[in-house]
Design an enzyme around this catalytic site. Sequence first.
Site, short mmCIF file in Angstrom:
data_model
loop_
_atom_site.label_atom_id
_atom_site.label_comp_id
_atom_site.label_asym_id
_atom_site.label_seq_id
_atom_site.Cartn_x
_atom_site.Cartn_y
_atom_site.Cartn_z
N THR A 168 -30.14 18.73 48.73
CA THR A 168 -28.92 18.77 49.53
C THR A 168 -27.70 18.71 48.61
OG1 THR A 168 -28.67 16.36 49.72
CG2 THR A 168 -30.16 17.44 51.28
N ARG A 169 -26.54 18.51 49.20
CA ARG A 169 -25.30 18.32 48.43
C ARG A 169 -25.07 16.85 48.08
NH1 ARG A 169 -21.82 19.05 52.32
NH2 ARG A 169 -20.05 18.62 50.98
N LYS A 170 -26.01 16.00 48.40
CA LYS A 170 -25.85 14.57 48.14
C LYS A 170 -26.20 14.25 46.68
CE LYS A 170 -26.87 13.47 52.96
NZ LYS A 170 -27.78 12.82 53.91
N THR A 171 -25.37 14.78 45.81
CA THR A 171 -25.56 14.61 44.36
C THR A 171 -24.45 13.72 43.81
OG1 THR A 171 -24.28 16.65 44.02
CG2 THR A 171 -26.68 16.86 44.11
#
Length: 228
Positions: A168-171
């Site tokens: 996901t974009r949860k970086t």
Amino acid sequence: MTSSIILNSSQTDVALVENEMAGLETRISFESMVIKPPSHPTYDLTAIIKLALFEDVGDQGDVTCLASIPDDMEVEAHFLAKEDGIIAGIALAETVFNEVDPSLKVEWSQKDGDYVHKGLKFGKVHGRAHNIVRAERVVLNFMQRMSGIATQTKAMADAAHFALILETRKTAPSLRLVDKWAVLIGGGRNHRMGLFDMVLIKGNHISIARGVTNALKSVDSYLEKRNL
């Protein structure tokens, strides 16, 4: 001098062990980049590396190294796996070493994505001690994070069998390309890189648009107007 890290989530410990060595004529090779990083239109990996290096040395440099190690001393440092796991960040490590000192010589017996066993010496770097020590922690921090992500991704990809593992974009802020690169190394796939490369209607959009139908109609209209 010896230093070691625990690779994030993988239970893999890697030590960089340094020994004094005579002068060497060297250059960096980037042949280890067998899995290239995902593409991004604005991400500047070199700038991220420079930021990490300057974050560490500040405006004074490595004062301990300057005070305790002769300026002209050269060393050979080995990468030692102290636990089992997937290695990731080898290509990035070469880039960091090259940024600090292009004359450093880096050699690897493994490549990104390989499974390493405890006790394996899988790489070494030769050159000026000051520059190796300056690069060391940044190199190990990147490898720590990437190897942990790659190791967990590999475990999930193997468990999923024919299904694909996507992220996901949860970086971590500023480390998105690095994190997503590690997923590729671990056998996963990249989803969207950001808000710019894919439409993904989520709860917030539906709420603001006052319903799924309105959100879908607006997206269809937007894409049609832009021939997307």
